[in-house]
Write an enzyme that holds these catalytic residues in place. Structure first.
Site, PDB file in Angstrom:
ATOM      1  N   LYS A   1     -65.619  -3.097 -17.022  1.00 21.57           N
ATOM      2  CA  LYS A   1     -65.461  -2.376 -18.321  1.00 21.57           C
ATOM      3  C   LYS A   1     -66.194  -1.900 -19.435  1.00 21.57           C
ATOM      4  CE  LYS A   1     -61.883  -3.850 -20.563  1.00 21.57           C
ATOM      5  NZ  LYS A   1     -63.089  -4.233 -22.225  1.00 21.57           N
TER       6      LYS A   1
ATOM      7  N   THR B   1     -62.372  -5.254 -26.366  1.00 24.03           N
ATOM      8  CA  THR B   1     -63.353  -4.763 -26.572  1.00 24.03           C
ATOM      9  C   THR B   1     -63.220  -3.681 -26.255  1.00 24.03           C
ATOM     10  OG1 THR B   1     -64.010  -7.106 -25.533  1.00 24.03           O
ATOM     11  CG2 THR B   1     -65.581  -4.925 -25.203  1.00 24.03           C
TER      12      THR B   1
ATOM     13  N   LYS C   1     -70.772  -6.131 -30.582  1.00 29.30           N
ATOM     14  CA  LYS C   1     -70.521  -6.721 -29.123  1.00 29.30           C
ATOM     15  C   LYS C   1     -71.423  -5.522 -29.070  1.00 29.30           C
ATOM     16  CE  LYS C   1     -67.644  -8.510 -25.928  1.00 29.30           C
ATOM     17  NZ  LYS C   1     -66.449  -9.121 -25.179  1.00 29.30           N
TER      18      LYS C   1
END
Lengths: 436, 436
Positions: free
Chosen positions: A248, A98, A179
């Site tokens: 994160k 990611t 995402k």
């Protein structure tokens, strides 16, 4: 015909599952990780251990990168002795980490400038957790030029559920953007689960009964249901999902939001609470421990002694707070997705069956996506929603209970009201995020 | 002519100073407090101890109430054996406690319904701290019918600085509203002082030098200068101003804001951080201890090893963050004051010389009050302000430093930009709070 060799880096919780699943599917997978213990474990599970990044990549026509963060990606791909320099001509490189869309795009640019435009690069972040990784039933959001997608598709299919492979239009970065906007919801709902359960405890409500009521109500979120058991049992060390992981992802969102000068009041609020918890030492602890930011002991210790009517009233405050917070979260995520030109129909389909889902997203979010907003007869108005949320927020204040998201949500609704939207349907709150 | 007897209840830090100052001025002051030790201390300072509320009130033509909160006011005025039942006909009752305007109005209503409309009731919250209370140089914001103000004016004058007695138009509640909108600034700036110093520490900056730079810059706030020494020396136990005090005032603001359905994103953000600290046990600790929410040890321990240029850059981030947060704070306070029909000129004069003051309020706030907003040649635009603040917020994020107010401020600026105000002067951010 024998299956092609696959190179793989990043054998953590997710990567280990993905790599071993490919092993089970019959692929010779050459795995590397900076932790030798992870490589040993991979070997024990039938994988082929690589003793270096170079070794994991040389002669591999297909390579999957599942390290934890953009700096790690940069290091393993382009650092000394890195993957890119070892990959053969016309190899396919799938980045499942990611990262920010802008970072994924910078990888493509760097490949070009290094004269490795021959590499078929695919930006393909995943979602679904360690179990689905091991089962090969992940959600994957893949964006890339057509030729690259064609080349890597069999691997994306091997790792994902048949109806959860999303080929996202828009090329490199599109998968990461998809995402990211999904994680707007996940990042808010993770804190939301703790906020609801902490508020319930401060109200003196039974944790299990309140959770049951949430599950069958308009306040339902996937994250609440998923985190609940760990939250109740305080199964936190190490727990299934460390705070640093969602922190994160949320950092990618808020950084991108700032670059786009786009407001994300709820996600930013969640981020600040996560950062505060990090400062308190919760970094490696499961994210359901965020309930400690609202209640200082186990919520299971609360024993409800209120009469039935009073209990129902208190529980309604929790439900209202969570429902309307999730409503504003849906508006925040959808407006940001629209701003980034994310395909909203695909976004809706993806979220519906993923970790960012909520009843509010499925109903009011759909209204927002389909443009069924404005003055609609029979719909709850922003003014009505304010009245419900105001009761909950005031009660929390009277109890000295923090209510970070509830307050951010009501301020957003107030902004909408001040912008003249009070008499419109509650899903019209999305308009306060602008319409250019 | 001898001076009249004064009844007084609430001999805490502020009340003790006010009451003993009146003693020094030659008034026979009959003081009561629920803590006998406070009454003894008052006696030792020349006051006349009262053994009960009734005794403090009977035969007193003038009475001052300085207890800590609305529930306490309700109890001492109207509880059994309370003040109102003991006051003689046509007595003057001055309420100096900080309460919601709606509560002050309810006192007037209750006096009427008890048949004690003869009492000259004055709503007169004060500001300035214990020292100025003892010196008789407080700021006082008094609202009441003309006859009541006339009757109590000599006492208000005795307790206030000659140019800091504000007779606020609007009757009962107007003084409390004026105090409340002032506290919007105070409530934000108290956290702001800690946020700036904590951020500076995370940046590795020298605390004293950064504070000096703040003092002489556009980022200056009265609260930062006032809290600084305690913050640096961690002089917190008990400290001069417990967290619960500002938390109480902020609670009045956010409750009133919700009743008015008015957005107060920064003040609410500060409140949530205060509530989190309360949960961590900081309630009785000085409010400058909020720096712990940003940095886990003394900021004085940081020793700057950066070269001069890098130091200047890092310091500029702190200054920008604080300046632009204070800008949005000014917009929030002024827009709420305008919504409540507070006299803005008087508000400006009051704030200029009080604890809510900041360089931003004095300059950009004045532009907002005078309506000098919009597209103004030579003014920094909202777009420009965003660029500066974005750098600071991103740097804090990179350092994992919470930046609660900075994030709330930048989201408010983003909302303004999304509303199409980007090219307007930075003070135009007030428009996002609505204009009805």
């Amino acid at each position: 015909m024998s299956k092609p060799s696959i190179g793989f880096v990043g054998l953590g919780a997710m990567g280990f599952g993905m790599a071993t699943h490919l092993v089970k599917e019959g692929y010779p997978v050459h795995g590397f990780d900076v932790f030798p213990a992870s490589v040993d474990r991979f070997k024990a599970a039938g994988g082929i251990p690589a003793s270096s990044l170079q070794e994991s990549a040389s002669d591999k026509q297909y390579y999957i990168c599942m390290v934890a963060s953009a700096p790690q990606v940069q290091s393993v791909l382009f650092g000394e002795g890195g993957i890119v320099s070892a990959l053969p001509q016309n190899a396919t490189l799938i980045l499942c980490s990611t990262v920010a869309a802008s970072y994924a795009q910078s990888v493509a640019t760097e490949l070009q400038s290094l004269g490795r435009g021959d590499i078929h690069f695919i930006d393909a972040p995943v979602s679904g957790g360690a179990k689905r990784a091991a089962d090969g039933t992940l959600s994957i959001m893949a964006g890339a030029p057509e030729a690259a997608l064609e080349s890597g598709r069999f691997l994306l299919e091997a790792m994902s559920d048949s109806n959860k492979l999303y080929l996202v239009p828009g090329g490199i970065g599109a998968g990461s953007n998809m995402k990211m906007v999904h994680q707007v919801l996940a990042g808010i709902h993770i804190l939301g689960a703790s906020e609801a359960m902490g508020f319930a405890a401060q109200l003196g409500l039974d944790a299990t009964k309140t959770a049951d009521a949430i599950k069958s109500s308009d306040s339902w979120s996937w994250m609440h249901e998923n985190r609940l058991q760990r939250l109740l049992e305080e199964d936190w060390h190490p727990g299934a999902s460390a705070l640093t992981i969602i922190l994160k992802d949320v950092g990618i969102i808020t950084t991108s939001a700032r670059q786009n000068q786009f407001p994300t009041p709820l996600c930013t609020t969640a981020e600040q609470v996560y950062l505060s918890a990090l400062l308190q030492g919760y970094g490696t602890v499961d994210d359901s421990s965020m309930v400690r930011q609202y209640f200082s002991e186990s919520v299971m210790k609360v024993s409800n002694t209120k009469p039935a009517e009073e209990t129902a009233e208190a529980q309604q405050l929790v439900l209202d707070m969570m429902e309307l917070t999730n409503l504003v979260a849906a508006a925040e995520a959808i407006s940001f997705a629209r701003y980034l030109n994310v395909d909203l129909k695909q976004f809706f389909t993806l979220v519906s069956d993923a970790a960012g889902s909520s009843r509010q997203f499925m109903t009011k979010g759909l209204e927002m996506i389909e443009g069924r907003i404005g003055e609609i007869t029979g719909s709850e108005t922003i003014n009505d929603a304010i009245v419900r949320l105001e009761k909950a927020v005031q009660k929390a204040r009277d109890l000295h209970c923090p209510l970070h998201l509830g307050n951010a949500a009501i301020n957003t609704l107030f902004m909408a009201k001040r912008a003249g939207l009070g008499a419109q349907s509650s899903s019209s709150v999305i308009k306060v995020f602008g319409s250019e």
